[in-house]
Design a protein around this motif. Structure first.
Motif, PDB file in Angstrom:
ATOM      1  N   LEU A 199       0.822  -1.215   0.000  1.00 16.41           N
ATOM      2  CA  LEU A 199       0.000   0.000   0.000  1.00 16.41           C
ATOM      3  C   LEU A 199       0.857   1.266   0.000  1.00 16.41           C
ATOM      4  O   LEU A 199       0.505   2.256  -0.644  1.00 16.41           O
ATOM      5  N   PHE A 200       1.985   1.237   0.700  1.00 19.79           N
ATOM      6  CA  PHE A 200       2.898   2.379   0.723  1.00 19.79           C
ATOM      7  C   PHE A 200       3.403   2.699  -0.676  1.00 19.79           C
ATOM      8  O   PHE A 200       3.338   3.843  -1.136  1.00 19.79           O
ATOM      9  N   LEU A 251       2.172   1.679  -3.610  1.00 19.50           N
ATOM     10  CA  LEU A 251       1.065   2.045  -4.488  1.00 19.50           C
ATOM     11  C   LEU A 251       0.590   3.478  -4.240  1.00 19.50           C
ATOM     12  O   LEU A 251       0.375   4.235  -5.189  1.00 19.50           O
ATOM     13  N   ALA A 252       0.420   3.837  -2.977  1.00 17.15           N
ATOM     14  CA  ALA A 252      -0.051   5.185  -2.648  1.00 17.15           C
ATOM     15  C   ALA A 252       0.962   6.233  -3.086  1.00 17.15           C
ATOM     16  O   ALA A 252       0.589   7.273  -3.640  1.00 17.15           O
ATOM     17  N   VAL A 261       0.712   6.500  -6.951  1.00 19.25           N
ATOM     18  CA  VAL A 261      -0.529   7.112  -7.427  1.00 19.25           C
ATOM     19  C   VAL A 261      -0.552   8.603  -7.120  1.00 19.25           C
ATOM     20  O   VAL A 261      -0.883   9.430  -7.985  1.00 19.25           O
ATOM     21  N   VAL A 262      -0.193   8.972  -5.898  1.00 15.07           N
ATOM     22  CA  VAL A 262      -0.215  10.393  -5.524  1.00 15.07           C
ATOM     23  C   VAL A 262       0.819  11.183  -6.319  1.00 15.07           C
ATOM     24  O   VAL A 262       0.562  12.304  -6.757  1.00 15.07           O
ATOM     25  N   THR A 302      -0.530  11.433 -10.254  1.00 14.49           N
ATOM     26  CA  THR A 302      -1.833  11.977 -10.637  1.00 14.49           C
ATOM     27  C   THR A 302      -1.744  13.461 -10.945  1.00 14.49           C
ATOM     28  O   THR A 302      -0.974  14.193 -10.335  1.00 14.49           O
ATOM     29  N   LEU A 318      -0.044   3.250   4.544  1.00 15.60           N
ATOM     30  CA  LEU A 318      -0.805   3.882   3.466  1.00 15.60           C
ATOM     31  C   LEU A 318      -0.762   5.403   3.606  1.00 15.60           C
ATOM     32  O   LEU A 318      -0.529   6.121   2.629  1.00 15.60           O
ATOM     33  N   LEU A 319      -0.959   5.898   4.812  1.00 11.28           N
ATOM     34  CA  LEU A 319      -0.903   7.337   5.072  1.00 11.28           C
ATOM     35  C   LEU A 319       0.493   7.889   4.799  1.00 11.28           C
ATOM     36  O   LEU A 319       0.650   8.944   4.176  1.00 11.28           O
ATOM     37  N   GLY A 321       2.641   6.637   2.767  1.00 11.48           N
ATOM     38  CA  GLY A 321       2.831   6.573   1.320  1.00 11.48           C
ATOM     39  C   GLY A 321       2.235   7.779   0.618  1.00 11.48           C
ATOM     40  O   GLY A 321       2.806   8.306  -0.350  1.00 11.48           O
ATOM     41  N   CYS A 322       1.081   8.238   1.098  1.00 12.59           N
ATOM     42  CA  CYS A 322       0.483   9.458   0.529  1.00 12.59           C
ATOM     43  C   CYS A 322       1.386  10.662   0.762  1.00 12.59           C
ATOM     44  O   CYS A 322       1.577  11.495  -0.132  1.00 12.59           O
ATOM     45  N   GLY A 363       4.302  10.404  -1.605  1.00 16.09           N
ATOM     46  CA  GLY A 363       3.891  10.765  -2.964  1.00 16.09           C
ATOM     47  C   GLY A 363       3.815  12.271  -3.149  1.00 16.09           C
ATOM     48  O   GLY A 363       4.220  12.799  -4.192  1.00 16.09           O
TER      49      GLY A 363
END
Length: 184
Positions: free
Chosen positions: A42-43, A45-46, A49-50, A53, A113-114, A116-117, A120
């Protein structure tokens, strides 16, 4: 523009790291090992993606940037960061609480996940900094077009960017704080 992008990177990163650290304590439904592996996926991927985008929108705005005029109102870096964080503080707290709550199901994953955002956003700000260095111009969003609560430097309300020299203002390319040389 990179200052607004970078403003959310640190709070997301640190709250994610804290949530992942706390999340490593309970066993959870899936177990720590599975949670850590899912969190690592998730890290990555996030962060990807961030970071990737809306690059086309940023690129279009950067190419169409005009020189800042005398009457354009541009904010200092510290004011922009403070306004963004104040406008998003409840969303950041909610994200942190959700990341902590998810540790009882999948340990560590919500925090990573957080984080990772946040990573990003930091990568996107770095990409914008490289664009600014290539253009030899700092890119600014006018204050009247930037909605601090929405925090979208490339949103619908932004009609265009303003450019100044690389030495202007208190921000370095990429939104970092400008380092001043010590006087001897």
């Amino acid at each position: 523009m990179a200052v607004v992008v970078r403003a959310g990177a640190a709070p997301l990163w640190w709250s994610g790291v804290v949530a992942a650290g706390v999340g490593a304590v309970p066993e959870g439904w899936t177990g720590r090992r599975t949670g850590a592996l899912a969190g690592a996926v998730l890290f990555v991927l996030a962060a990807a993606v961030v970071a990737l985008t809306r690059r086309r929108r940023y690129d279009i705005l950067a190419r169409g940037a005009t020189r800042a005029g005398r009457y354009d109102v541009l904010q200092d870096r510290a004011v922009t960061v403070r306004n963004w964080r104040r406008g998003h503080r409840w969303w950041l707290v909610l994200a942190w609480v959700l990341a902590l709550g998810s540790t009882f199901a999948v340990p560590v994953a919500g925090g990573l996940l957080l984080a990772g955002c946040g990573t990003g956003l930091r990568l996107k700000a770095g990409w914008l900094g490289r664009r600014e260095r290539a253009l030899e111009s700092l890119l600014w969003v006018r204050v009247d077009q930037l909605d601090a609560r929405a925090g979208r430097p490339a949103g619908k309300t932004v009609g265009g960017l303003r450019g100044t020299g690389v030495a202007a203002g208190d921000a370095a390319p990429g939104g970092a704080r400008r380092r001043t040389a010590a006087l001897v």
